[in-house]
Scaffold this active site. Structure first.
Site, PDB file in Angstrom:
ATOM      1  N   ASN A 155      29.283  41.420  39.036  1.00  0.00           N
ATOM      2  CA  ASN A 155      28.855  40.549  39.815  1.00  0.00           C
ATOM      3  C   ASN A 155      27.191  39.940  39.768  1.00  0.00           C
ATOM      4  O   ASN A 155      26.518  38.632  40.210  1.00  0.00           O
ATOM      5  CB  ASN A 155      29.570  40.645  40.355  1.00  0.00           C
ATOM      6  CG  ASN A 155      29.382  41.532  41.071  1.00  0.00           C
ATOM      7  OD1 ASN A 155      29.272  42.326  40.991  1.00  0.00           O
ATOM      8  ND2 ASN A 155      28.772  41.597  43.120  1.00  0.00           N
TER       9      ASN A 155
ATOM     10  N   THR B  65      54.443  40.812  54.650  1.00  0.00           N
ATOM     11  CA  THR B  65      54.975  39.755  54.760  1.00  0.00           C
ATOM     12  C   THR B  65      54.214  38.451  53.466  1.00  0.00           C
ATOM     13  O   THR B  65      52.733  38.186  54.611  1.00  0.00           O
ATOM     14  CB  THR B  65      55.762  38.608  56.234  1.00  0.00           C
ATOM     15  OG1 THR B  65      56.816  39.488  56.718  1.00  0.00           O
ATOM     16  CG2 THR B  65      56.248  37.380  55.712  1.00  0.00           C
TER      17      THR B  65
ATOM     18  N   GLY C  25      40.123  40.439  46.301  1.00  0.00           N
ATOM     19  CA  GLY C  25      39.787  41.148  45.019  1.00  0.00           C
ATOM     20  C   GLY C  25      39.938  43.099  46.156  1.00  0.00           C
ATOM     21  O   GLY C  25      39.724  43.296  44.547  1.00  0.00           O
TER      22      GLY C  25
ATOM     23  N   CYS D 154      26.935  41.046  50.123  1.00  0.00           N
ATOM     24  CA  CYS D 154      26.952  41.716  51.020  1.00  0.00           C
ATOM     25  C   CYS D 154      25.842  42.516  50.788  1.00  0.00           C
ATOM     26  O   CYS D 154      25.627  43.236  52.137  1.00  0.00           O
ATOM     27  CB  CYS D 154      28.336  42.474  50.559  1.00  0.00           C
ATOM     28  SG  CYS D 154      29.797  42.531  49.434  1.00  0.00           S
TER      29      CYS D 154
ATOM     30  N   GLN E 156      35.136  38.711  38.835  1.00  0.00           N
ATOM     31  CA  GLN E 156      34.207  37.502  38.360  1.00  0.00           C
ATOM     32  C   GLN E 156      34.413  37.288  37.458  1.00  0.00           C
ATOM     33  O   GLN E 156      34.234  35.956  36.229  1.00  0.00           O
ATOM     34  CB  GLN E 156      32.536  38.460  38.938  1.00  0.00           C
ATOM     35  CG  GLN E 156      31.743  38.945  39.488  1.00  0.00           C
ATOM     36  CD  GLN E 156      31.718  37.416  40.426  1.00  0.00           C
ATOM     37  OE1 GLN E 156      30.693  36.294  40.078  1.00  0.00           O
ATOM     38  NE2 GLN E 156      31.200  37.724  41.580  1.00  0.00           N
TER      39      GLN E 156
ATOM     40  N   ALA F  40      41.298  34.937  44.011  1.00  0.00           N
ATOM     41  CA  ALA F  40      41.510  34.050  44.114  1.00  0.00           C
ATOM     42  C   ALA F  40      40.193  32.954  44.111  1.00  0.00           C
ATOM     43  O   ALA F  40      39.670  32.101  43.269  1.00  0.00           O
ATOM     44  CB  ALA F  40      42.444  33.364  44.373  1.00  0.00           C
TER      45      ALA F  40
HETATM   46  C1  LIG Z   1      34.078  39.254  44.596  1.00  0.00           C
HETATM   47  C2  LIG Z   1      33.880  40.355  44.249  1.00  0.00           C
HETATM   48  C3  LIG Z   1      35.006  42.062  44.778  1.00  0.00           C
HETATM   49  C4  LIG Z   1      35.809  41.355  46.121  1.00  0.00           C
HETATM   50  O1  LIG Z   1      36.817  40.238  46.153  1.00  0.00           O
HETATM   51  P1  LIG Z   1      37.282  40.011  47.481  1.00  0.00           P
HETATM   52  O2  LIG Z   1      38.188  38.861  46.957  1.00  0.00           O
HETATM   53  O3  LIG Z   1      35.806  39.007  47.811  1.00  0.00           O
HETATM   54  O4  LIG Z   1      37.901  40.911  47.921  1.00  0.00           O
HETATM   55  C5  LIG Z   1      35.512  42.269  43.714  1.00  0.00           C
HETATM   56  N1  LIG Z   1      34.796  42.122  42.391  1.00  0.00           N
HETATM   57  C6  LIG Z   1      34.323  41.705  42.044  1.00  0.00           C
HETATM   58  C7  LIG Z   1      33.390  42.208  40.951  1.00  0.00           C
HETATM   59  C8  LIG Z   1      32.832  40.799  42.717  1.00  0.00           C
HETATM   60  O5  LIG Z   1      32.784  39.346  42.505  1.00  0.00           O
END
Ligand SMILES: *Cc1c(COP(=O)(O)O)cnc(C)c1O
Length: 389
Positions: free
Chosen positions: A159, A247, A76, A335, A187, A208
């Site tokens: 989040n 890839t 994400g 984080c 989210q 995912a």
């Molecule tokens: C977890 C999250 C991300 C980051 O996604 P990753 O796949 O862990 O890099 C970005 N935006 C929101 C709102 C999230 O909750």
């Protein structure tokens, strides 16, 4: 320490979710027998390519979009990075657009990327106001759009506090002004519609592992449009329509698509089961714990998401106490653990330090049971007393 009487209870589904066993089953062949490179011309390559393209079609169907608009990424965060940089650089190159408009409650994958575009590349960065639930008002977007706005980015569901933004209304405004609009839907994916036509978004990010798929794979939806063209950030081979070199991670891409389909098919069933437990949790906490408040919107919030602030407590100490008691919760974004500064999001919704440092996020999921919530609610008042500063 894990109590021996009971297995620890996972209540941190906003940080990540367990891989669904059916998703793992779908992935397995691509770790073993079907190992071809999707770019290879021969039989092995064709099998891998077919798997990636089937996955692309599945994702496109859930998003009500075209397969050619689905870019597979590594997470994400990468999708957010690619959306912001890819649009900022191309809009500046094509039409001297230099203005970025984002909300102050974005995930760091968006906010820090925007900050770098400002500090390193000279973009003008403007923040939209939010109300005390962390919601962006479409009118405020309207007022701030300019001809030289390169991109608007607003998180679909936050989040930390679970608040859902009116993405469709913001999308309509941006579309009427021909301004590219990105939403971070990482989210939102498990519980909200991802129909990009109804939402009127141009770019949408998914990861995912937030919807029972594997970690380390994501999607960027990239609308085919005459209005803008995404510039690749990761250059190299021509994979992903020349927009994301490297890839493809075939097994993970297959897993992402399988998980997204699972979510689309089960969304309402999960909401009907999870939301009542979440509502009971919120009710009990506000009732039994003095100096407590819900953070985020009371109704326009993710159905599995409960987030609180408690006055004068050490949120990180509380998480540790709960962990010892056998409950895995969070104080906000994963984080931020160990960071003594109040979060940007809680500051943006106007909480002062004494409230913002005492945050607790409890997010439910498919394995959550009413009994687990009852047990948590029973031990929470004493845990909070122990975490008072
Ligand atoms: C977890 C999250 C991300 C980051 O996604 P990753 O796949 O862990 O890099 C970005 N935006 C929101 C709102 C999230 O909750």
């Amino acid at each position: 320490m894990i109590p021996t009487s009971q297995a620890p209870v996972y209540l941190d589904y906003a940080a990540t979710t367990p891989l669904d066993p059916s998703v793992l089953d779908a992935m397995m062949p691509y770790f073993t027998t079907l190992y071809g490179n999707p770019s290879s011309i021969h039989y092995f390559g064709q099998q891998a390519e077919a798997a990636v393209e089937r996955a692309r079609e599945k994702v496109a169907a859930v998003l009500n979009s075209q397969p050619g608009e689905i870019i597979f990424t590594s997470c994400g965060s990468e999708s957010d990075n690619q959306a912001l940089r890819g649009i900022a650089f191309s809009e500046r190159a094509n039409r001297q657009a230099n203005h970025l408009l984002i909300s102050p409650v974005e995930h760091h994958a968006v906010s820090r990327t925007a900050m770098q575009l400002k500090n390193l590349h000279g973009f003008e960065l403007e923040y939209l106001p939010v109300d005390h639930f962390g919601r962006v008002s479409p009118d405020e977007v309207s007022k701030r759009l300019r001809a030289e706005t390169a991109l608007v980015s607003v998180v679909y569901a936050n989040n930390e506090i679970g608040t859902i933004n009116p993405i469709d209304e913001i999308g309509a405004i941006c579309q009427s002004q021909d301004i590219p609009f990105h939403t971070d839907a990482v989210q939102a994916a498990t519980y909200l519609s991802l129909d990009v036509q109804a939402l009127q978004v141009d770019l949408l990010s998914l990861g995912a592992h937030k919807f029972y798929g594997p970690k380390g794979v994501g999607v960027l939806y990239n609308r085919k449009s005459a209005r803008f063209r995404l510039m690749p950030v990761q250059t190299g081979g021509g994979q992903e329509f020349g927009l994301r070199a490297g890839t493809q991670n075939v097994a993970y891409i297959v897993g992402l698509a399988e998980a997204l389909q699972l979510v689309a098919e089960n969304q309402q069933v999960w909401i009907d089961r999870i939301q009542p437990m979440r509502d009971a949790l919120i009710g009990r906490v506000l009732e039994t714990i003095p100096d407590s408040r819900l953070t985020g919107h009371p109704r326009k919030r993710l159905p599995n998401h409960a987030s609180f602030a408690f006055y004068g407590i050490d949120g990180n100490a509380l998480i540790t106490i709960l962990d010892v008691e056998g409950f895995a919760c969070s104080s906000g974004s994963a984080c931020k653990t160990g960071n003594p500064e109040p979060s940007d999001v809680l500051t943006a919704i106007g909480l002062d330090r004494s409230w913002a440092l005492g945050s607790l996020r409890i997010t439910l999921g498919t394995h959550t049971t009413p009994d687990q919530i009852d047990r948590l609610v029973a031990i929470l008042p004493e845990a909070i007393e122990r975490a008072r500063l």
